[in-house]
Structures are given as structure tokens and as C-alpha cells.
Design a protein around this motif. Structure first.
Motif, PDB file in Angstrom:
ATOM      1  N   ARG A 118      51.788  -0.922  -2.924  1.00  0.00           N
ATOM      2  CA  ARG A 118      51.762   0.541  -2.998  1.00  0.00           C
ATOM      3  C   ARG A 118      51.439   0.936  -4.425  1.00  0.00           C
ATOM      4  O   ARG A 118      52.100   0.515  -5.366  1.00  0.00           O
ATOM      5  CB  ARG A 118      53.120   1.115  -2.607  1.00  0.00           C
ATOM      6  CG  ARG A 118      53.190   2.640  -2.668  1.00  0.00           C
ATOM      7  CD  ARG A 118      54.630   3.118  -2.629  1.00  0.00           C
ATOM      8  NE  ARG A 118      54.741   4.567  -2.639  1.00  0.00           N
ATOM      9  CZ  ARG A 118      54.645   5.337  -3.724  1.00  0.00           C
ATOM     10  NH1 ARG A 118      54.408   4.781  -4.899  1.00  0.00           N
ATOM     11  NH2 ARG A 118      54.781   6.637  -3.634  1.00  0.00           N
ATOM     12  N   THR A 119      50.400   1.748  -4.594  1.00  0.00           N
ATOM     13  CA  THR A 119      50.065   2.285  -5.906  1.00  0.00           C
ATOM     14  C   THR A 119      49.877   3.789  -5.786  1.00  0.00           C
ATOM     15  O   THR A 119      49.661   4.321  -4.688  1.00  0.00           O
ATOM     16  CB  THR A 119      48.768   1.659  -6.475  1.00  0.00           C
ATOM     17  OG1 THR A 119      47.691   1.913  -5.561  1.00  0.00           O
ATOM     18  CG2 THR A 119      48.918   0.159  -6.659  1.00  0.00           C
ATOM     19  N   LEU A 165      38.458  10.457  -3.817  1.00  0.00           N
ATOM     20  CA  LEU A 165      39.082  10.446  -2.488  1.00  0.00           C
ATOM     21  C   LEU A 165      39.511  11.846  -2.043  1.00  0.00           C
ATOM     22  O   LEU A 165      39.955  12.020  -0.905  1.00  0.00           O
ATOM     23  CB  LEU A 165      40.297   9.521  -2.496  1.00  0.00           C
ATOM     24  CG  LEU A 165      39.980   8.022  -2.513  1.00  0.00           C
ATOM     25  CD1 LEU A 165      41.231   7.214  -2.875  1.00  0.00           C
ATOM     26  CD2 LEU A 165      39.440   7.569  -1.162  1.00  0.00           C
ATOM     27  N   ARG A 166      39.392  12.819  -2.948  1.00  0.00           N
ATOM     28  CA  ARG A 166      39.781  14.214  -2.675  1.00  0.00           C
ATOM     29  C   ARG A 166      41.236  14.311  -2.231  1.00  0.00           C
ATOM     30  O   ARG A 166      41.565  14.948  -1.213  1.00  0.00           O
ATOM     31  CB  ARG A 166      38.852  14.839  -1.647  1.00  0.00           C
ATOM     32  CG  ARG A 166      37.392  14.863  -2.069  1.00  0.00           C
ATOM     33  CD  ARG A 166      36.534  15.528  -1.014  1.00  0.00           C
ATOM     34  NE  ARG A 166      35.184  14.998  -1.018  1.00  0.00           N
ATOM     35  CZ  ARG A 166      34.341  15.082  -0.002  1.00  0.00           C
ATOM     36  NH1 ARG A 166      34.728  15.679   1.111  1.00  0.00           N
ATOM     37  NH2 ARG A 166      33.124  14.569  -0.081  1.00  0.00           N
ATOM     38  N   ILE A 167      42.083  13.655  -3.000  1.00  0.00           N
ATOM     39  CA  ILE A 167      43.525  13.699  -2.763  1.00  0.00           C
ATOM     40  C   ILE A 167      44.205  14.075  -4.070  1.00  0.00           C
ATOM     41  O   ILE A 167      43.603  13.957  -5.148  1.00  0.00           O
ATOM     42  CB  ILE A 167      44.078  12.349  -2.253  1.00  0.00           C
ATOM     43  CG1 ILE A 167      43.782  11.238  -3.274  1.00  0.00           C
ATOM     44  CG2 ILE A 167      43.482  12.002  -0.891  1.00  0.00           C
ATOM     45  CD1 ILE A 167      44.385   9.887  -2.898  1.00  0.00           C
ATOM     46  N   PRO A 168      45.464  14.523  -4.027  1.00  0.00           N
ATOM     47  CA  PRO A 168      46.156  14.869  -5.274  1.00  0.00           C
ATOM     48  C   PRO A 168      46.410  13.607  -6.107  1.00  0.00           C
ATOM     49  O   PRO A 168      46.733  12.543  -5.558  1.00  0.00           O
ATOM     50  CB  PRO A 168      47.479  15.472  -4.792  1.00  0.00           C
ATOM     51  CG  PRO A 168      47.245  15.842  -3.365  1.00  0.00           C
ATOM     52  CD  PRO A 168      46.266  14.850  -2.836  1.00  0.00           C
ATOM     53  N   PRO A 169      46.254  13.687  -7.420  1.00  0.00           N
ATOM     54  CA  PRO A 169      46.621  12.544  -8.265  1.00  0.00           C
ATOM     55  C   PRO A 169      48.077  12.150  -8.026  1.00  0.00           C
ATOM     56  O   PRO A 169      48.949  13.010  -7.879  1.00  0.00           O
ATOM     57  CB  PRO A 169      46.420  13.078  -9.690  1.00  0.00           C
ATOM     58  CG  PRO A 169      45.435  14.185  -9.550  1.00  0.00           C
ATOM     59  CD  PRO A 169      45.723  14.813  -8.208  1.00  0.00           C
ATOM     60  N   GLY A 170      48.315  10.861  -7.963  1.00  0.00           N
ATOM     61  CA  GLY A 170      49.669  10.377  -7.720  1.00  0.00           C
ATOM     62  C   GLY A 170      49.992  10.127  -6.264  1.00  0.00           C
ATOM     63  O   GLY A 170      51.055   9.582  -5.950  1.00  0.00           O
ATOM     64  N   GLU A 171      49.077  10.534  -5.336  1.00  0.00           N
ATOM     65  CA  GLU A 171      49.360  10.255  -3.922  1.00  0.00           C
ATOM     66  C   GLU A 171      49.435   8.742  -3.705  1.00  0.00           C
ATOM     67  O   GLU A 171      48.611   7.988  -4.235  1.00  0.00           O
ATOM     68  CB  GLU A 171      48.277  10.841  -3.021  1.00  0.00           C
ATOM     69  CG  GLU A 171      48.536  10.517  -1.540  1.00  0.00           C
ATOM     70  CD  GLU A 171      47.546  11.174  -0.586  1.00  0.00           C
ATOM     71  OE1 GLU A 171      47.125  10.497   0.366  1.00  0.00           O
ATOM     72  OE2 GLU A 171      47.215  12.348  -0.805  1.00  0.00           O
ATOM     73  N   PRO A 172      50.398   8.279  -2.926  1.00  0.00           N
ATOM     74  CA  PRO A 172      50.504   6.833  -2.702  1.00  0.00           C
ATOM     75  C   PRO A 172      49.338   6.300  -1.868  1.00  0.00           C
ATOM     76  O   PRO A 172      48.807   6.999  -0.998  1.00  0.00           O
ATOM     77  CB  PRO A 172      51.836   6.682  -1.969  1.00  0.00           C
ATOM     78  CG  PRO A 172      52.105   8.013  -1.353  1.00  0.00           C
ATOM     79  CD  PRO A 172      51.492   9.024  -2.275  1.00  0.00           C
TER      80      PRO A 172
END
Length: 251
Positions: free
Chosen positions: A113-114, A124-131
Motif C-alpha cells: 500500500r502506497t 490518475l486524476r485522483i487526490p494526492p495521498g489516495e492509497p
């Protein structure tokens, strides 16, 4: 005692050959003296000769052809290895790399998990820090002659309400089949740039000093253009070209 500013032996070899290439003693496309000849000429071991040759390879002056020897690189010569890029789907539904190489992991891939760093989160168009589920490791092909570092990242949010919400998905390329089985129609975009490797990357890829890597980022998207996964490839960039098919757009 010799002067303290006397160049190291490997550098003397590199300078000698470089001068011979530049003044035409060794014309483009012609072979250089063998490691054995150079070792005797300079009174050194063959690893020292190889260190000198590595400088010339990094400068783009020399290419080493397996089983044939060392040659002066012509400005019009082709690299010794061309790898088609892309993904194709076999009749049985499997997804495979377009280069047709059978890549094997040096160690069994293990999911960790990172948290998504800013650069990957943006693609990836996701929030920074999303697992994310992450696989990373060294892969080899052709009995270890070819090496690449390959990482796979799958955001947790992509896997909500699927069986992979509670278990790790497989790494690429098996990941593609898993995503297709979830009902996605897959499309791919790649980004390519060169850069100098980090020390651990140079060691894993067995790169001589001064040799860059090709850094390839592949994003897997669904039919609507939503990113589903991301991969990073780091491959030696000293004697390699990549070929890509170009799609013709239309209305």
C-alpha cells in the motif's frame, strides 16, 4: 612518483580512442581494437578497458555488438535493439506486450500500500495521498540480457464495489485481464522521456556511468477516458529505440 594529475588508466584509454575516432584513425562503422589488445597496450586488466569503453558508449561514440565486438558509431547507424511498444490482446483474451518478449520478475511480485504522490495523482486524476496497490521490481528477458524496472499502481477508488476491494489485484499485464473482466474497455496512453538514473536504478539495470534511462509512463484508461491504473518502466537508453504505431484520426 607519477604526477598527481596523471589521468586514470581507463580515462587514458577513453581519451586515446576518442582522439582516434575524431581524427579518422577509427572510421565510423569500423571495429575498434579488442579488449585484449587494449589491455596489453595499456598494461591493464580487461575490466579497466571496459570502464574506458563505457565512457565512449555514454558519449554516443561507440556501440558494442554482442558476439562481434566494439564499433565506432556512425551518426546514421541504427541501435542494436528495437522494441515495439504497445499492448495487444490475444484470441484467448490475454493481454501481452507488443515487443513479444517474455519478461520474468527477479522476485515474486508483492502488493504494497502506497499513497499517491502528486505527479502520479495528477495522471490518475485522483487526490494526492489516495492509497494505491503498488507492485515494483526488476524484470529480465532473454536469459537476463535485457533488464527493466517495472512498477504498477492501482488506486483503491478504482476497485470500490469489486472483489478487489478486499484483495489485491494482480500486477500488469495480468491486471488488464482483471480490469476487462470487471467490464472495462481498455485503452492506453504512454508518456516517454529520458533522464539520468538514480544510483539504485543504475545498479539494478547494470548501467555504465553516464548512460541515461528511458522513463516510460503508461496509463490504462476505460472507454470514457477515466484512468484506471498507471505503470512506470525504466529501461537502459544507451542502445535502444522504441517504435510506436500511430493511429490515423478522423471524424
Amino acid at each position: 612518483m607519477p604526477p598527481s594529475n596523471t589521468p586514470a588508466k581507463y580515462r587514458q584509454i577513453a581519451d586515446h580512442l576518442r582522439q582516434g575516432i575524431l581524427d579518422g584513425t577509427y572510421p565510423a562503422g569500423q571495429p575498434l581494437p579488442s579488449e585484449e589488445v587494449l589491455a596489453k597496450q595499456f598494461g591493464v586488466t580487461r575490466p579497466t578497458v571496459r570502464q574506458g569503453i563505457a565512457e565512449l558508449r555514454a558519449a554516443g561514440l561507440v556501440e558494442v555488438m554482442m558476439g562481434r565486438g566494439m564499433f565506432v558509431r556512425s551518426p546514421h547507424s541504427r541501435p542494436s535493439l528495437t522494441r515495439p511498444r504497445g499492448v495487444r490482446r490475444e484470441p484467448d483474451g490475454r493481454y501481452v506486450e507488443a515487443d513479444g518478449l517474455r519478461w520474468e520478475s527477479a522476485e515474486e511480485p508483492t502488493a504494497t500500500r502506497t499513497d499517491a504522490p502528486l505527479a502520479l495523482a495528477d495522471l490518475l486524476r485522483i487526490p494526492p495521498g489516495e492509497p494505491m496497490y503498488t507492485y515494483a521490481g526488476l524484470e529480465t528477458a532473454e536469459r537476463g540480457r535485457l533488464r527493466q524496472l517495472h512498477s504498477t499502481y492501482v488506486p483503491f477508488s478504482v476497485l470500490l464495489d469489486t472483489k478487489y476491494e478486499t484483495e489485491a489485484p494482480p500486477p500488469a499485464p495480468f491486471l488488464y485481464t482483471a480490469l476487462a473482466e470487471l467490464g472495462h474497455e481498455l485503452h492506453f496512453t504512454e508518456y516517454l522521456r529520458t533522464r539520468m538514473p538514480l544510483p539504485d536504478q543504475a545498479q539494478a539495470l547494470r548501467l555504465p556511468d553516464g548512460v541515461p534511462v528511458l522513463h516510460i509512463v503508461r496509463v490504462t484508461l476505460d472507454q470514457s477516458g477515466k484512468p484506471l491504473a498507471l505503470e512506470q518502466f525504466h529501461v537502459p537508453g544507451d542502445d535502444l529505440e522504441l517504435s510506436y504505431p500511430l493511429d490515423v484520426g478522423g471524424r
